[in-house]
Design a protein around this motif. Sequence first.
Motif, PDB file in Angstrom:
ATOM      1  N   MET A   1       0.835  -1.172   0.000  1.00 41.46           N
ATOM      2  CA  MET A   1       0.000   0.000   0.000  1.00 41.46           C
ATOM      3  C   MET A   1       0.878   1.231   0.000  1.00 41.46           C
ATOM      4  O   MET A   1       1.912   1.243   0.623  1.00 41.46           O
ATOM      5  N   ARG A   2       0.402   2.222  -0.680  1.00 46.11           N
ATOM      6  CA  ARG A   2       1.183   3.442  -0.685  1.00 46.11           C
ATOM      7  C   ARG A   2       0.264   4.645  -0.740  1.00 46.11           C
ATOM      8  O   ARG A   2      -0.813   4.619  -1.329  1.00 46.11           O
ATOM      9  N   ARG A   3       0.713   5.715  -0.147  1.00 45.75           N
ATOM     10  CA  ARG A   3      -0.048   6.948  -0.047  1.00 45.75           C
ATOM     11  C   ARG A   3      -0.179   7.608  -1.405  1.00 45.75           C
ATOM     12  O   ARG A   3       0.745   7.583  -2.218  1.00 45.75           O
ATOM     13  N   ALA A   4      -1.351   8.190  -1.636  1.00 39.42           N
ATOM     14  CA  ALA A   4      -1.579   8.834  -2.918  1.00 39.42           C
ATOM     15  C   ALA A   4      -0.548   9.921  -3.185  1.00 39.42           C
ATOM     16  O   ALA A   4      -0.130  10.143  -4.319  1.00 39.42           O
ATOM     17  N   GLY A  73      -7.772   1.299  10.463  1.00 38.55           N
ATOM     18  CA  GLY A  73      -7.029   2.035  11.464  1.00 38.55           C
ATOM     19  C   GLY A  73      -5.861   1.254  12.019  1.00 38.55           C
ATOM     20  O   GLY A  73      -5.398   0.277  11.421  1.00 38.55           O
ATOM     21  N   TYR A  74      -5.406   1.704  13.187  1.00 39.89           N
ATOM     22  CA  TYR A  74      -4.218   1.138  13.814  1.00 39.89           C
ATOM     23  C   TYR A  74      -4.549   0.712  15.244  1.00 39.89           C
ATOM     24  O   TYR A  74      -5.187   1.452  15.998  1.00 39.89           O
ATOM     25  N   ARG A  80       0.572   8.678  19.376  1.00 35.18           N
ATOM     26  CA  ARG A  80       1.620   9.449  18.698  1.00 35.18           C
ATOM     27  C   ARG A  80       2.134   8.728  17.456  1.00 35.18           C
ATOM     28  O   ARG A  80       2.477   9.364  16.453  1.00 35.18           O
ATOM     29  N   SER A  81       2.184   7.393  17.527  1.00 35.46           N
ATOM     30  CA  SER A  81       2.736   6.632  16.397  1.00 35.46           C
ATOM     31  C   SER A  81       1.670   6.125  15.442  1.00 35.46           C
ATOM     32  O   SER A  81       1.991   5.424  14.476  1.00 35.46           O
ATOM     33  N   ALA A  82       0.415   6.479  15.686  1.00 34.71           N
ATOM     34  CA  ALA A  82      -0.681   5.981  14.847  1.00 34.71           C
ATOM     35  C   ALA A  82      -0.803   6.800  13.568  1.00 34.71           C
ATOM     36  O   ALA A  82      -1.824   7.447  13.304  1.00 34.71           O
ATOM     37  N   LYS A  83       0.234   6.752  12.778  1.00 33.29           N
ATOM     38  CA  LYS A  83       0.284   7.438  11.497  1.00 33.29           C
ATOM     39  C   LYS A  83       0.855   6.472  10.474  1.00 33.29           C
ATOM     40  O   LYS A  83       1.800   5.737  10.765  1.00 33.29           O
ATOM     41  N   TYR A  84       0.308   6.481   9.270  1.00 37.82           N
ATOM     42  CA  TYR A  84       0.680   5.477   8.284  1.00 37.82           C
ATOM     43  C   TYR A  84       2.179   5.440   8.021  1.00 37.82           C
ATOM     44  O   TYR A  84       2.788   4.364   7.962  1.00 37.82           O
ATOM     45  N   ASP A  85       2.793   6.604   7.861  1.00 35.38           N
ATOM     46  CA  ASP A  85       4.215   6.632   7.541  1.00 35.38           C
ATOM     47  C   ASP A  85       5.054   5.994   8.642  1.00 35.38           C
ATOM     48  O   ASP A  85       6.090   5.375   8.365  1.00 35.38           O
ATOM     49  N   ILE A  86       4.597   6.127   9.887  1.00 38.03           N
ATOM     50  CA  ILE A  86       5.340   5.546  11.010  1.00 38.03           C
ATOM     51  C   ILE A  86       5.027   4.066  11.145  1.00 38.03           C
ATOM     52  O   ILE A  86       5.929   3.237  11.282  1.00 38.03           O
ATOM     53  N   PRO A 181      -8.379   5.535  14.036  1.00 39.01           N
ATOM     54  CA  PRO A 181      -8.738   5.491  12.618  1.00 39.01           C
ATOM     55  C   PRO A 181      -7.580   5.962  11.742  1.00 39.01           C
ATOM     56  O   PRO A 181      -6.851   6.893  12.096  1.00 39.01           O
ATOM     57  N   ALA A 182      -7.420   5.310  10.615  1.00 42.89           N
ATOM     58  CA  ALA A 182      -6.373   5.685   9.674  1.00 42.89           C
ATOM     59  C   ALA A 182      -6.743   6.970   8.942  1.00 42.89           C
ATOM     60  O   ALA A 182      -7.872   7.462   9.038  1.00 42.89           O
ATOM     61  N   GLU A 183      -5.791   7.469   8.215  1.00 43.85           N
ATOM     62  CA  GLU A 183      -5.989   8.690   7.447  1.00 43.85           C
ATOM     63  C   GLU A 183      -7.175   8.537   6.487  1.00 43.85           C
ATOM     64  O   GLU A 183      -7.500   7.437   6.037  1.00 43.85           O
ATOM     65  N   THR A 184      -7.785   9.659   6.152  1.00 44.17           N
ATOM     66  CA  THR A 184      -9.003   9.658   5.342  1.00 44.17           C
ATOM     67  C   THR A 184      -8.814   8.925   4.022  1.00 44.17           C
ATOM     68  O   THR A 184      -9.722   8.203   3.571  1.00 44.17           O
ATOM     69  N   TYR A 185      -7.661   9.069   3.386  1.00 41.76           N
ATOM     70  CA  TYR A 185      -7.491   8.467   2.075  1.00 41.76           C
ATOM     71  C   TYR A 185      -7.467   6.938   2.133  1.00 41.76           C
ATOM     72  O   TYR A 185      -7.615   6.274   1.100  1.00 41.76           O
ATOM     73  N   HIS A 186      -7.303   6.362   3.325  1.00 38.68           N
ATOM     74  CA  HIS A 186      -7.335   4.909   3.462  1.00 38.68           C
ATOM     75  C   HIS A 186      -8.767   4.369   3.600  1.00 38.68           C
ATOM     76  O   HIS A 186      -9.001   3.188   3.356  1.00 38.68           O
ATOM     77  N   GLN A 187      -9.686   5.210   4.022  1.00 36.39           N
ATOM     78  CA  GLN A 187     -11.055   4.745   4.269  1.00 36.39           C
ATOM     79  C   GLN A 187     -11.767   4.458   2.944  1.00 36.39           C
ATOM     80  O   GLN A 187     -11.700   5.250   2.012  1.00 36.39           O
TER      81      GLN A 187
END
Length: 225
Positions: A1-4, A73-74, A80-86, A181-187
């Motif tokens: 998976m990769r970010r837009a 989500g995560y 603090r670490s609940a971000k896709y890049d991390i 919850p994960a970032e909006t673009y993942h939903q």
Amino acid sequence: MRRAALGLAAACLALAACQQPAVAGEAAVSAPAPKRVAAEKPGLKTAVFAGGCFWGVEAVFSHMKGVTSAVSGYHGGTERSAKYDIVSSGVTDHAEAVKVTYDPRVVRYDQLLQVFFSVVADPTLKNRQGPDVGAHYRAALVPMSEEQRAVAAAYLKQMAASGTWKKPIVTGIERAQAFYPAETYHQDFAQKNPRHPYIVRWDAPKVRALKAMYPSLYKASFTPD
């Protein structure tokens, strides 16, 4: 998976993933019918499932009757670490996961488990699913009640004794922690990006398997019911 936002590099990586050889965790399996039926009181219930990339987990549950919400989500790490890049770097305790809200009058927790292990996750793989490798892609059950925990434990034991899988069952039960919850673009990623190479290769087949194997539980539309 990769970010837009990663642009062309994202497309190349996703295309490479979809061209990888088939691995365990991709093919659908007829998981045994649960012997212990969940006894849940009326009212919406929630449970968390980790089964590799959350795009596919969410897509399958979103197509199940009785599921009113499926949120990527995560789970298992800190806010603090609940971000896709991390999380995707593999340095956190998080697992990519999906929080499922369902109506037990329509679909029971034990039925969610059977579908999960039939078309979503290979319970014999440790820290990987499909083309995705790392502890953040682990398969795990996260019950949100004592009844769910008892049903999950009974089903994992039943699976191990069933002979359906030739390798040991390694999927475990994790203590419920905060779900971010994960970032909006993942939903709803599969719904919004049906032609994405990763979705075409790895996740669309899971939804087709749900429809073929469990037609009484399948709905064509995404959540909500």
